[in-house]
Enzyme design. Structure first.
Site, mmCIF file in Angstrom:
data_model
loop_
_atom_site.group_PDB
_atom_site.id
_atom_site.type_symbol
_atom_site.label_atom_id
_atom_site.label_comp_id
_atom_site.label_asym_id
_atom_site.label_seq_id
_atom_site.Cartn_x
_atom_site.Cartn_y
_atom_site.Cartn_z
ATOM 1 N N LEU A 131 0.906 -1.372 0.042
ATOM 2 C CA LEU A 131 0.056 -0.011 -0.296
ATOM 3 C C LEU A 131 1.117 1.193 -0.037
ATOM 4 O O LEU A 131 2.203 1.207 0.691
ATOM 5 C CB LEU A 131 -0.809 0.014 1.312
ATOM 6 N N ASP A 132 0.544 2.231 -0.568
ATOM 7 C CA ASP A 132 1.263 3.423 -0.427
ATOM 8 C C ASP A 132 1.528 4.190 0.806
ATOM 9 O O ASP A 132 0.604 3.699 1.869
ATOM 10 C CB ASP A 132 0.566 4.718 -1.422
ATOM 11 N N VAL A 133 2.213 4.740 0.920
ATOM 12 C CA VAL A 133 2.442 5.573 2.406
ATOM 13 C C VAL A 133 1.431 6.044 2.806
ATOM 14 O O VAL A 133 0.982 6.174 4.147
ATOM 15 C CB VAL A 133 3.704 6.323 2.442
#
Length: 307
Positions: A137-139
């Site tokens: 998942l993206d930050v």
């Protein structure tokens, strides 16, 4: 750095960029591979190439790889919640501002570091910096993600994600009102030609398919349930921006900063709310869910009051 490794480019990598070929050969992220090229730690037929240089089958690659760290550095992560755990896998609810694993240029908290601090032992399969990681998942994206603890789970889950048998569902608040209210976005995604840190819908990109359905409409935005058929980096963010309905708060992909400020959002409104897959050991269908965190709920409440 370790002693240089010398090998011939296999036929299957003929014509690829050198950074892509390195990533596939050594199990590196593309960012890590590009960093090696930029640092001069890669020679192609005796010459230091640009990262965009194409490799040819049979060419000689000489690569000086960084020393593998013996273990992930333990680092407590505030807000990292375990949703499910057994001997084969652990499913967490990832908070905002946390990367999945360490990478060049990132000095913040990571999921793997947080799990290590909790005492979890993760599968050793995969590149050194991302042992046990089968998806990311993206930050700035919160929500459910699974990490493999056993080698069996790693291989089975990697194959399941590759074959698209994992059901990944997200809640996404997007600007405006998509028309039709439910539909499919089938558009290839690749790196943005003008910005290395972004992605875009481009000819020749990787096949990317996103299904969406309206859950609730507001005056300025729409809450969607999104199901991913593929799992490209930034996929939902790129596809929604491509149809002129970027995720609220996603300034990287063209969202309105005024609306984000009004709703108190410091990141994109995007949450991985559900993950379903066949358990790698038992074969049972496992579904794990997590509700949106406080900042996203606050934005929804503000929209409901003003609609």
């Amino acid at each position: 750095m370790s002693e240089p490794r010398v090998l011939s480019v296999p036929d299957g990598l003929d014509g690829l960029r050198v950074d892509v070929a390195l990533a596939r050969l050594f199990g590196l992220s593309r960012t890590s591979a590009a960093a090696l090229v930029d640092a001069g730690d890669v020679l192609l037929d005796g010459t230091a190439p640009a990262r965009s240089a194409k490799v040819r089958a049979g060419a000689l690659l000489e690569v000086r790889l960084p020393e593998a760290r013996p273990a992930v550095e333990e680092e407590p992560v505030e807000g990292l919640t375990v949703c499910y755990d057994d001997e084969h896998l652990v499913v967490v609810d990832k908070p905002v501002g946390v990367a999945v694993h360490a990478s060049p240029g990132w000095s913040g908290p990571t999921v793997l570091g947080g799990l290590a601090a909790m005492g979890y032992r993760i599968a050793t399969s995969g590149a050194a910096e991302r042992h046990g990681v089968v998806h990311r998942l993206d930050v700035g994206t919160t929500g459910v993600m699974v990490v493999a603890k056993s080698e069996l789970a790693y291989s089975v889950l990697k194959r399941a994600f590759r074959r698209r048998t994992v059901d990944k569902r997200y809640a996404a608040l997007v600007q405006g009102h998509p028309d039709p209210t439910r539909g499919t976005i089938d558009a290839p995604i690749g790196r943005h030609p003008g910005a290395e840190y972004k992605f875009a819908v481009i000819a020749g990109g990787r096949v990317s398919v996103t299904h969406y359905e309206t859950v609730e409409a507001f005056r300025a935005a729409t809450l969607l349930e999104v199901r991913l058929e593929t799992g490209r980096t930034h996929q939902i963010r790129v596809h929604m921006a491509a149809i002129n309905h970027p995720c609220v708060g996603d300034l990287t992909y063209g969202a309105d900063p005024t609306l984000a400020l009004r709703l108190g959002l410091a990141r994109q409104w995007l949450h991985a709310c559900s993950l379903s897959f066949e358990h790698p050991a038992t074969g049972e269908w496992l579904t794990v869910t997590a509700p949106p965190p406080a900042d996203l709920r606050h934005a929804l409440d503000a929209l409901r009051v003003s609609s």
